[in-house]
Design a protein around this motif. Sequence first.
Motif, PDB file in Angstrom:
ATOM      1  N   ASP A 237       0.825  -1.198   0.000  1.00  0.00           N
ATOM      2  CA  ASP A 237       0.000   0.000   0.000  1.00  0.00           C
ATOM      3  C   ASP A 237       0.868   1.260   0.000  1.00  0.00           C
ATOM      4  O   ASP A 237       0.501   2.296  -0.577  1.00  0.00           O
ATOM      5  CB  ASP A 237      -0.929   0.016   1.208  1.00  0.00           C
ATOM      6  CG  ASP A 237      -2.023  -1.049   1.102  1.00  0.00           C
ATOM      7  OD1 ASP A 237      -2.264  -1.545  -0.007  1.00  0.00           O
ATOM      8  OD2 ASP A 237      -2.617  -1.383   2.142  1.00  0.00           O
ATOM      9  N   CYS A 238       2.051   1.156   0.628  1.00  0.00           N
ATOM     10  CA  CYS A 238       2.969   2.291   0.651  1.00  0.00           C
ATOM     11  C   CYS A 238       3.782   2.394  -0.636  1.00  0.00           C
ATOM     12  O   CYS A 238       4.217   3.488  -1.003  1.00  0.00           O
ATOM     13  CB  CYS A 238       3.929   2.180   1.834  1.00  0.00           C
ATOM     14  SG  CYS A 238       3.125   2.381   3.445  1.00  0.00           S
ATOM     15  N   GLU A 239       3.996   1.250  -1.277  1.00  0.00           N
ATOM     16  CA  GLU A 239       4.773   1.211  -2.525  1.00  0.00           C
ATOM     17  C   GLU A 239       3.960   0.462  -3.585  1.00  0.00           C
ATOM     18  O   GLU A 239       4.276  -0.674  -3.940  1.00  0.00           O
ATOM     19  CB  GLU A 239       6.110   0.500  -2.318  1.00  0.00           C
ATOM     20  CG  GLU A 239       6.994   1.081  -1.237  1.00  0.00           C
ATOM     21  CD  GLU A 239       8.250   0.257  -1.070  1.00  0.00           C
ATOM     22  OE1 GLU A 239       8.957   0.010  -2.080  1.00  0.00           O
ATOM     23  OE2 GLU A 239       8.526  -0.155   0.069  1.00  0.00           O
ATOM     24  N   PRO A 240       2.863   1.043  -4.078  1.00  0.00           N
ATOM     25  CA  PRO A 240       2.030   0.335  -5.069  1.00  0.00           C
ATOM     26  C   PRO A 240       2.877  -0.122  -6.252  1.00  0.00           C
ATOM     27  O   PRO A 240       3.738   0.624  -6.724  1.00  0.00           O
ATOM     28  CB  PRO A 240       1.012   1.393  -5.498  1.00  0.00           C
ATOM     29  CG  PRO A 240       0.973   2.347  -4.348  1.00  0.00           C
ATOM     30  CD  PRO A 240       2.369   2.380  -3.806  1.00  0.00           C
ATOM     31  N   PRO A 241       2.649  -1.352  -6.745  1.00  0.00           N
ATOM     32  CA  PRO A 241       3.506  -1.888  -7.794  1.00  0.00           C
ATOM     33  C   PRO A 241       3.520  -1.054  -9.068  1.00  0.00           C
ATOM     34  O   PRO A 241       4.545  -0.979  -9.738  1.00  0.00           O
ATOM     35  CB  PRO A 241       2.921  -3.285  -8.050  1.00  0.00           C
ATOM     36  CG  PRO A 241       1.535  -3.240  -7.501  1.00  0.00           C
ATOM     37  CD  PRO A 241       1.619  -2.304  -6.338  1.00  0.00           C
ATOM     38  N   GLU A 242       2.404  -0.409  -9.412  1.00  0.00           N
ATOM     39  CA  GLU A 242       2.383   0.370 -10.638  1.00  0.00           C
ATOM     40  C   GLU A 242       3.315   1.559 -10.545  1.00  0.00           C
ATOM     41  O   GLU A 242       3.907   2.005 -11.542  1.00  0.00           O
ATOM     42  CB  GLU A 242       0.965   0.845 -10.958  1.00  0.00           C
ATOM     43  CG  GLU A 242       0.868   1.477 -12.340  1.00  0.00           C
ATOM     44  CD  GLU A 242      -0.561   1.812 -12.720  1.00  0.00           C
ATOM     45  OE1 GLU A 242      -0.837   1.891 -13.932  1.00  0.00           O
ATOM     46  OE2 GLU A 242      -1.404   1.979 -11.831  1.00  0.00           O
ATOM     47  N   ALA A 243       3.519   2.068  -9.354  1.00  0.00           N
ATOM     48  CA  ALA A 243       4.363   3.240  -9.190  1.00  0.00           C
ATOM     49  C   ALA A 243       5.819   2.937  -9.467  1.00  0.00           C
ATOM     50  O   ALA A 243       6.595   3.811  -9.818  1.00  0.00           O
ATOM     51  CB  ALA A 243       4.218   3.790  -7.771  1.00  0.00           C
ATOM     52  N   THR A 244       6.197   1.652  -9.292  1.00  0.00           N
ATOM     53  CA  THR A 244       7.588   1.265  -9.510  1.00  0.00           C
ATOM     54  C   THR A 244       7.766   0.462 -10.784  1.00  0.00           C
ATOM     55  O   THR A 244       8.842   0.019 -11.085  1.00  0.00           O
ATOM     56  CB  THR A 244       8.073   0.427  -8.314  1.00  0.00           C
ATOM     57  OG1 THR A 244       7.191  -0.681  -8.126  1.00  0.00           O
ATOM     58  CG2 THR A 244       8.108   1.257  -7.055  1.00  0.00           C
ATOM     59  N   ALA A 245       6.663   0.231 -11.530  1.00  0.00           N
ATOM     60  CA  ALA A 245       6.764  -0.577 -12.753  1.00  0.00           C
ATOM     61  C   ALA A 245       7.363   0.230 -13.884  1.00  0.00           C
ATOM     62  O   ALA A 245       7.301   1.438 -13.892  1.00  0.00           O
ATOM     63  CB  ALA A 245       5.365  -1.078 -13.152  1.00  0.00           C
TER      64      ALA A 245
END
Length: 429
Positions: free
Chosen positions: A421-429
């Motif tokens: 929730d703190c590091e949503p996967p889409e934000a780092t994809a």
Amino acid sequence: MTAATTRSPVADRFGPLYPVSAMTLPVIPGLPMPRLAAPPPDVRNLSPHYRDHYGPHILREYPTGGSGDRIAVIDKAFPHSVYDMMLLATVGDDRVIASSVSDVPEAMLTALLTICEQFVRYIHASSTRRRFGLDGAQLMIGTNYDPSTTDRDNGQWWDKRMHWHLNCWPAAAYRDASIVPLGEVDDVNKRRALVDPIAHLAAQVMCDAFRTQPLPAGCHLAGDTDLPSDGGPVGFKIALPSWDFLPDAACARLLVHLHDVATGAYARLRESFTGSPATSPPWTRPGLLPPDQVATNLDELAWLSEPGRQGLLMLRSLLRDVTSYEMNLMRADMDLANRCLTLAGLDYHLGFWSPPQSSSRRGRPPVYLVMQFKLLSAIGSSPAIGGGVASILDRYCGPIMSAQQTRLRRQFQDDFLGVLDCEPPEATA
């Protein structure tokens, strides 16, 4: 570990496919896993919507891209460990079944692999180790592929959608496991589930097909001698730079490339053996070409090595056509089908493996991408844990989870979901 014996292994029609050394491989034939007290019915997911099947077991859903693609985090009804969960990939219209890494957009696969890497970081965090007693824990992250087989047990039996298992076993879960040589496993089906007869040959053939293919920086083909002394899985292996490689787009492309090479090689071999690369309908298998014709066809595959060619010729000598009478018998007896009927198409487990990590072990652990192919195995993966190259997890007859285990499991999952929730996967994809 029990010392290797000299007695002859139990007869198996496909036994000649095993290298002699395979019978001394250390395996764990049975490892009870804690189970839920009241699991739902154990049935295949034939629902048009994945939510109809998984329902309250869906812990979170994360959108990936703007086409309705999403990754669902699921609490497994039949756990592989007290500390596990599952990632389910759904693309756009969820009635479309995306079975492989090649069936989903690269952004989605990269997002999924980002979650996998986040899971590894979460496990390796000192706070997580202390809280859940995970020093020396063993990880397994992987997916199974077999969209074609629907008439007998296989690695992708329960849901043909691509789903990734995130498993973590504390040292206490495998510390007292009974390890024996593969040759001492008397049950042929169990032995095949531990190490499929095709495993070593298929690894050689995949190595032949992939030998000239480029690899991402920091990656290299690895053999069994490259693995650490405390064991490792059988299969085609690529050494990776580290777990940090997983969120890199190059990792997603490598997985897709592996799938595409395996798919192409399998189609050529199936055509060499049967005259057609096409998959047959359920409860049928294609007729085999005469051995001399198969030999001629294999000669035309310039990428195939001589050891690979000889192994495939041996495979042809062991295979035989199935009569209508025999197929009817197997159709009425799934155990018989699992023992005698080959899988209908390409079947593999693709996953990441690393030796157990403890606070006393220094430096970055080696990480391997492993591809295990199956011909007869009724399960997708027998994880290499506890010093064995493979183990069979008993998820149906193990002890019921205690109240404390249930509480720790829920807290383990909730804490990891907090990370996502703190590091949503889409934000780092």
